[in-house]
Motif scaffolding. Structure first.
Motif, PDB file in Angstrom:
ATOM      1  N   VAL A  25      -2.973  -6.645   1.691  1.00  0.00           N
ATOM      2  CA  VAL A  25      -1.597  -7.025   3.154  1.00  0.00           C
ATOM      3  C   VAL A  25      -2.988  -7.931   3.708  1.00  0.00           C
ATOM      4  O   VAL A  25      -1.960  -9.125   3.713  1.00  0.00           O
ATOM      5  CB  VAL A  25      -1.707  -5.914   4.326  1.00  0.00           C
ATOM      6  CG1 VAL A  25      -0.849  -6.682   5.793  1.00  0.00           C
ATOM      7  CG2 VAL A  25      -0.754  -5.258   3.623  1.00  0.00           C
TER       8      VAL A  25
ATOM      9  N   ASP B 226       5.849  -3.312   1.598  1.00  0.00           N
ATOM     10  CA  ASP B 226       6.803  -3.672   2.785  1.00  0.00           C
ATOM     11  C   ASP B 226       6.121  -4.384   3.699  1.00  0.00           C
ATOM     12  O   ASP B 226       6.573  -6.011   4.312  1.00  0.00           O
ATOM     13  CB  ASP B 226       7.676  -2.199   3.363  1.00  0.00           C
ATOM     14  CG  ASP B 226       8.682  -2.082   2.367  1.00  0.00           C
ATOM     15  OD1 ASP B 226       9.008  -2.563   1.497  1.00  0.00           O
ATOM     16  OD2 ASP B 226       9.409  -1.200   2.627  1.00  0.00           O
ATOM     17  N   ARG B 227       5.102  -3.628   3.838  1.00  0.00           N
ATOM     18  CA  ARG B 227       4.265  -4.560   5.602  1.00  0.00           C
ATOM     19  C   ARG B 227       3.995  -5.447   4.519  1.00  0.00           C
ATOM     20  O   ARG B 227       3.302  -6.915   5.354  1.00  0.00           O
ATOM     21  CB  ARG B 227       2.942  -3.451   4.796  1.00  0.00           C
ATOM     22  CG  ARG B 227       3.018  -2.216   5.923  1.00  0.00           C
ATOM     23  CD  ARG B 227       1.965  -1.407   5.931  1.00  0.00           C
ATOM     24  NE  ARG B 227       2.034   0.004   6.764  1.00  0.00           N
ATOM     25  CZ  ARG B 227       1.151   0.631   7.206  1.00  0.00           C
ATOM     26  NH1 ARG B 227      -0.013   0.398   7.394  1.00  0.00           N
ATOM     27  NH2 ARG B 227       1.795   1.850   7.275  1.00  0.00           N
TER      28      ARG B 227
ATOM     29  N   ALA C 227       6.627  -8.050   5.318  1.00  0.00           N
ATOM     30  CA  ALA C 227       6.870  -8.399   6.014  1.00  0.00           C
ATOM     31  C   ALA C 227       6.290  -9.591   6.907  1.00  0.00           C
ATOM     32  O   ALA C 227       5.948 -10.626   8.254  1.00  0.00           O
ATOM     33  CB  ALA C 227       6.346  -7.171   7.482  1.00  0.00           C
ATOM     34  N   ALA C 228       4.234  -9.799   6.199  1.00  0.00           N
ATOM     35  CA  ALA C 228       3.412 -10.295   6.492  1.00  0.00           C
ATOM     36  C   ALA C 228       3.466 -11.700   6.237  1.00  0.00           C
ATOM     37  O   ALA C 228       2.651 -13.051   6.158  1.00  0.00           O
ATOM     38  CB  ALA C 228       2.137 -10.225   6.504  1.00  0.00           C
TER      39      ALA C 228
ATOM     40  N   ARG D 226      -4.380  -0.970   0.806  1.00  0.00           N
ATOM     41  CA  ARG D 226      -3.979  -1.406   1.279  1.00  0.00           C
ATOM     42  C   ARG D 226      -3.894  -2.298   2.161  1.00  0.00           C
ATOM     43  O   ARG D 226      -3.797  -3.875   1.668  1.00  0.00           O
ATOM     44  CB  ARG D 226      -3.063  -0.021   1.541  1.00  0.00           C
ATOM     45  CG  ARG D 226      -2.046  -0.660   3.348  1.00  0.00           C
ATOM     46  CD  ARG D 226      -0.869   0.792   3.950  1.00  0.00           C
ATOM     47  NE  ARG D 226      -0.101   1.056   2.871  1.00  0.00           N
ATOM     48  CZ  ARG D 226       0.558   2.547   3.227  1.00  0.00           C
ATOM     49  NH1 ARG D 226       0.361   2.841   4.064  1.00  0.00           N
ATOM     50  NH2 ARG D 226       1.257   3.071   2.689  1.00  0.00           N
ATOM     51  N   GLU D 227      -5.324  -2.490   3.017  1.00  0.00           N
ATOM     52  CA  GLU D 227      -5.205  -3.023   4.091  1.00  0.00           C
ATOM     53  C   GLU D 227      -6.073  -4.980   2.970  1.00  0.00           C
ATOM     54  O   GLU D 227      -5.690  -6.139   3.299  1.00  0.00           O
ATOM     55  CB  GLU D 227      -6.557  -2.606   4.616  1.00  0.00           C
ATOM     56  CG  GLU D 227      -6.610  -3.890   5.822  1.00  0.00           C
ATOM     57  CD  GLU D 227      -6.257  -3.681   6.790  1.00  0.00           C
ATOM     58  OE1 GLU D 227      -5.291  -2.762   6.884  1.00  0.00           O
ATOM     59  OE2 GLU D 227      -6.119  -4.721   7.595  1.00  0.00           O
TER      60      GLU D 227
ATOM     61  N   GLU E 233       5.188   0.991   0.533  1.00  0.00           N
ATOM     62  CA  GLU E 233       4.924   1.107   2.279  1.00  0.00           C
ATOM     63  C   GLU E 233       3.820  -0.055   1.855  1.00  0.00           C
ATOM     64  O   GLU E 233       4.551  -0.874   3.661  1.00  0.00           O
ATOM     65  CB  GLU E 233       4.371   2.143   2.351  1.00  0.00           C
ATOM     66  CG  GLU E 233       3.963   1.942   3.716  1.00  0.00           C
ATOM     67  CD  GLU E 233       4.366   1.627   5.032  1.00  0.00           C
ATOM     68  OE1 GLU E 233       5.595   2.312   5.098  1.00  0.00           O
ATOM     69  OE2 GLU E 233       3.997   1.208   5.948  1.00  0.00           O
ATOM     70  N   THR E 234       3.509  -0.445   1.454  1.00  0.00           N
ATOM     71  CA  THR E 234       2.442  -1.811   1.391  1.00  0.00           C
ATOM     72  C   THR E 234       3.090  -2.780   0.944  1.00  0.00           C
ATOM     73  O   THR E 234       3.001  -3.369   1.667  1.00  0.00           O
ATOM     74  CB  THR E 234       0.933  -1.846  -0.241  1.00  0.00           C
ATOM     75  OG1 THR E 234      -0.044  -0.188   0.450  1.00  0.00           O
ATOM     76  CG2 THR E 234       0.466  -2.881   0.054  1.00  0.00           C
TER      77      THR E 234
END
Ligand SMILES: NC(=O)c1ccc[n+]([C@@H]2O[C@H](COP(=O)([O-])OP(=O)(O)OC[C@H]3O[C@@H](n4cnc5c(N)ncnc54)[C@H](O)[C@@H]3O)[C@@H](O)[C@H]2O)c1
Length: 266
Positions: free
Chosen positions: A31, A55-56, A59-60, A27-28, A52-53
């Motif tokens: 992103v 979405d993050r 958002a970035a 995930r990290e 969820e990943t």
């Protein structure tokens, strides 16, 4: 800082696949690649985590596509690769999916043994192979596999896990010499002990909550073994992934990069 130099460490205009993107290091990494400018194509067996990943990442400021993928199925990996390639090509492919289980060899847990080999070894092997096929045809690309400190250091109970990671190091080197002449780089990242669900599940009580005192005790023990006297965070590993994905590492292939705080220096 010189903008040209900064851009060399980025992924603007690149498309990056991250397999195992629903949690933890994957995930990290996803992103972080997105923050660096890449368009993302994300796969994992866990669809909710994947969403969820994504979405993050959005958002970035990143574009992100997701698709369920179980890396135990080589045919599904190839179908995923074809779909990713059809989005406009693949520049970066990170194999991050992994599982762990602890059992001593004398216990002969054949089911756990097969599960670990299927995901960590075969999943990485076929993922890297599919990526190499696409990138060889394009004449460029960076493949990053996920190894572990366990590849170099034996721990009781982790024979199956550690042997898959040692094998990941060797498949990385072999593929690097096979596709290097085509302009494709292949490297591995071998994280040290990092705070993700893979390790924290060991401190969960019957209610699913984390036993914080137990976690702190174990993490302190791990930190004491590191030259930097701390354990890893997913961003520590994602930054190593970003370096290997970017043009900053354009002369680096067949290597195992070890962000581990100095626990293991083989
Ligand atoms: N956390 C650590 O301390 C540590 C240390 C060294 C290496 N690693 C490696 O880093 C990688 C990521 O681990 P993490 O700590 O983020 O763990 P994690 O459990 O948070 O994430 C692992 C991800 O792999 C996915 N996955 C599992 N089986 C899959 C399958 N069959 N198909 C597709 N996806 C699947 C999971 O759904 C999950 O999203 C793993 O390869 C792990 O071995 C972790």
């Amino acid at each position: 800082m010189d903008q040209g130099l900064l851009a060399t460490f980025g992924l603007k205009g690149r498309r990056a696949v991250v397999i195992g993107a629903a949690s933890g290091i994957g995930r990290e990494t996803a992103v972080t690649f997105g923050r660096a400018g890449a368009a993302l194509v994300l796969g994992d067996v866990d669809e909710a985590g994947l969403a969820e990943t994504a979405d993050r990442a959005r958002a970035a400021g990143a574009e992100a596509l997701t698709r369920r993928l179980d890396v135990r199925d080589p045919g599904a990996i190839q179908a995923f690769a074809d779909w990713a390639d059809a989005q406009g090509g693949v520049d970066v492919w990170a194999n991050v999916a992994g599982v762990i289980a602890s059992f001593e060899m004398v216990e002969a847990d054949t089911a756990a043994f097969d599960r670990i080999l299927d995901v960590n070894l075969k999943g990485t092997y076929w993922g890297a192979a599919a990526a190499a096929r696409i990138m060889s045809a394009r004449g460029r690309g960076s493949i990053i596999n996920t190894s572990s400190t366990g590849a170099d250091n034996p721990s009781p109970g982790l024979s199956a896990y550690s042997l898959t990671k040692a094998a990941v190091n060797m498949l990385t080197r072999t593929l690097a010499v096979e596709v290097g002449p085509k302009g494709v780089r292949v490297n591995a990242v071998a994280p040290g002990y990092t705070d993700t669900p893979m390790v924290t599940h060991r401190f969960r009580g019957p209610d699913g909550g984390i036993d914080q005192a137990r976690k702190e005790e174990i993490f302190a023990g791990r930190a004491a073994k590191a030259a930097l006297r701390r354990t890893g965070e997913p961003i520590d590993i994602a930054m190593a992934m970003l370096y290997l994905a970017s043009d900053a590492s354009s002369f680096v292939t067949g290597q195992v990069l070890r962000p581990n705080g100095g626990t293991s220096m083989p």
